[in-house]
Each structure stands twice: as C-alpha cells, then as structure tokens.
Design a protein around this motif. Structure first.
Motif, short mmCIF file in Angstrom:
data_model
loop_
_atom_site.label_atom_id
_atom_site.label_comp_id
_atom_site.label_asym_id
_atom_site.label_seq_id
_atom_site.Cartn_x
_atom_site.Cartn_y
_atom_site.Cartn_z
N TYR A 112 0.83 -1.21 0.00
CA TYR A 112 0.00 0.00 0.00
C TYR A 112 0.86 1.26 0.00
O TYR A 112 0.50 2.26 -0.63
N THR A 113 2.01 1.23 0.67
CA THR A 113 2.83 2.44 0.77
C THR A 113 3.31 2.92 -0.59
O THR A 113 3.38 4.13 -0.81
N VAL A 114 3.62 2.00 -1.50
CA VAL A 114 4.11 2.46 -2.81
C VAL A 114 3.00 3.07 -3.64
O VAL A 114 3.23 4.04 -4.36
N VAL A 115 1.78 2.53 -3.54
CA VAL A 115 0.70 3.13 -4.32
C VAL A 115 0.18 4.41 -3.65
O VAL A 115 -0.33 5.29 -4.32
N GLU A 116 0.36 4.51 -2.35
CA GLU A 116 0.01 5.76 -1.66
C GLU A 116 0.91 6.89 -2.16
O GLU A 116 0.45 8.01 -2.38
N GLN A 117 2.18 6.58 -2.39
CA GLN A 117 3.11 7.58 -2.94
C GLN A 117 2.66 8.01 -4.33
O GLN A 117 2.68 9.20 -4.66
N LEU A 118 2.24 7.06 -5.16
CA LEU A 118 1.75 7.40 -6.50
C LEU A 118 0.50 8.27 -6.41
O LEU A 118 0.35 9.25 -7.14
N LEU A 141 8.19 10.24 -14.75
CA LEU A 141 8.50 9.61 -13.46
C LEU A 141 9.96 9.82 -13.06
O LEU A 141 10.33 9.45 -11.95
N ILE A 142 10.75 10.39 -13.92
CA ILE A 142 12.13 10.72 -13.55
C ILE A 142 12.12 11.92 -12.60
O ILE A 142 12.83 11.96 -11.61
N LYS A 143 11.26 12.88 -12.89
CA LYS A 143 11.17 14.09 -12.07
C LYS A 143 10.07 13.98 -11.01
O LYS A 143 9.55 14.98 -10.54
N GLY A 144 9.67 12.78 -10.68
CA GLY A 144 8.55 12.58 -9.75
C GLY A 144 7.32 12.26 -10.57
O GLY A 144 7.42 11.79 -11.70
N THR A 145 6.16 12.52 -10.06
CA THR A 145 4.93 12.27 -10.83
C THR A 145 4.51 13.54 -11.53
O THR A 145 3.40 14.02 -11.37
N ARG A 146 5.42 14.10 -12.33
CA ARG A 146 5.18 15.37 -13.02
C ARG A 146 4.52 15.11 -14.36
O ARG A 146 5.02 14.34 -15.16
N PRO A 147 3.42 15.76 -14.62
CA PRO A 147 2.81 15.64 -15.94
C PRO A 147 3.76 16.18 -17.00
O PRO A 147 4.50 17.13 -16.75
N THR A 148 3.77 15.57 -18.16
CA THR A 148 4.56 16.10 -19.27
C THR A 148 3.82 17.31 -19.82
O THR A 148 2.68 17.59 -19.44
#
Length: 184
Positions: A112-118, A141-148
């Motif tokens: 759960y912790t990894v999907v909570e991060q997402l 996903l290199i810069k985090g969950t940043r939209p392109t």
C-alpha cells in the motif's frame, strides 16, 4: 479445482521472456489471482499473489521509488531498474487496487505504501496540467509524478484505467480515503 492446481503450480522463475510490462502483469495476473482468491478462498491463490506482488514490488526499486514499467527480470534482481520520463498515465494510475487489496489480505502495509506515494503525486499535480483536472497521456517519473507538457488528454487507451481505478480504489477502501473520489 483444475485452474487452482494450475495456478498453484506457477513458478515465476520460469518466465518465457526476459521482461514484462509491470502494468499489464499487475492488472491481469495479480488482479486475477486476487479476484480468484476473493471468490474461492483458496489459500494457494493468495500465496501466488504474494509471490507475484513481491516481484512486482521490485519494480519500484528505482532511484526515486517510482515504478519502472519496462520490467526486465535480470535488471530487477540486480536493482538496476529506472523509471521513465514518458510513462503512460495508466501505468501509475492502475497500480492502486491490486496493491491495496494485497495489503488488506496480508496485513502487510508495504504494498500500500508504494501506491500511496503514487496517489499523492497524482493528487498534487492534477490541477497543474495544461487541462486542470485531467492528466496528460504521459507522466514524467524521472522528475517525480510530473505531468509532461503534452496536449493529449485522452480518456481512452493508456489513460482510461487510471481514471477507472480511482473510483474502484475509493470503493475498495470503503470511502476512507476521499482523495480517490475527489480525483475521479
């Protein structure tokens, strides 16, 4: 009974390929095993789901702990996976349900912790896109969950399951995490 025996005999070390899609393996195989377990209560199916969940969890063993969809088995074993700067939205938006359910069934919060991060990353960026409220087709996903900076905001292929999973995860959690409903 025959299907349960076949599922129980799966040896994940005998893959016929050197790589797989983390997304496809999660939604098809892990989701299938968890659903079959929920319907049957057959412990071998949960055991196989845990084995596979542990393998897929290694897909988050990247420098920034965001998933590498191109899951190369050898590189995963050596801790050499990397996330992509152009990952389809569906990849990170469609991990929540299976990993949450695996945590619920096992009592192990690790999944759960990894999907909570997402989820937190998606939640934080939802209104920072070129079309506030929606995410573009690809996420960096290199810069985090940043939209392109893409101008494509599809609700179909490569994005649809991300939106679908928001409402399903909200229901799976019994409404205890309202952010899934808000994002949906």
């Amino acid at each position: 009974d025959e299907a349960v025996r076949a599922g129980g005999a799966i040896d994940w070390n005998k893959a016929s390929s050197s790589h797989c899609s983390l997304f496809e393996t999660n939604i098809r195989y892990l989701g299938g095993l968890l659903s079959a377990y929920d319907l049957s209560g057959r412990e071998i199916l949960l055991k196989k789901a845990v084995e596979l969940g542990d393998m897929l969890f290694a897909g988050f063993d990247t420098p920034n702990h965001l998933p590498a969809n191109s899951y190369n088995f050898k590189r995963a074993k050596n801790g050499e996976l990397t996330a992509s700067s152009r990952q389809p939205l569906a990849v990170l938006g469609s991990m929540s349900m299976e990993f949450t359910r695996l945590s619920q069934l096992t009592g192990n919060p690790t999944y759960y912790t990894v999907v909570e991060q997402l989820k937190r990353g998606l939640e934080k960026t939802q209104d920072q896109t070129n079309l506030p409220g929606l995410w573009p087709k690809y996420i960096d996903l290199i810069k985090g969950t940043r939209p392109t900076s893409d101008t494509l905001f599809p609700l179909g292929a490569q994005a649809d399951s991300a939106y679908e999973y928001l409402s399903k995860t909200y229901l799976l959690l019994g409404g205890l995490d309202p952010s899934y409903e808000t994002m949906h």
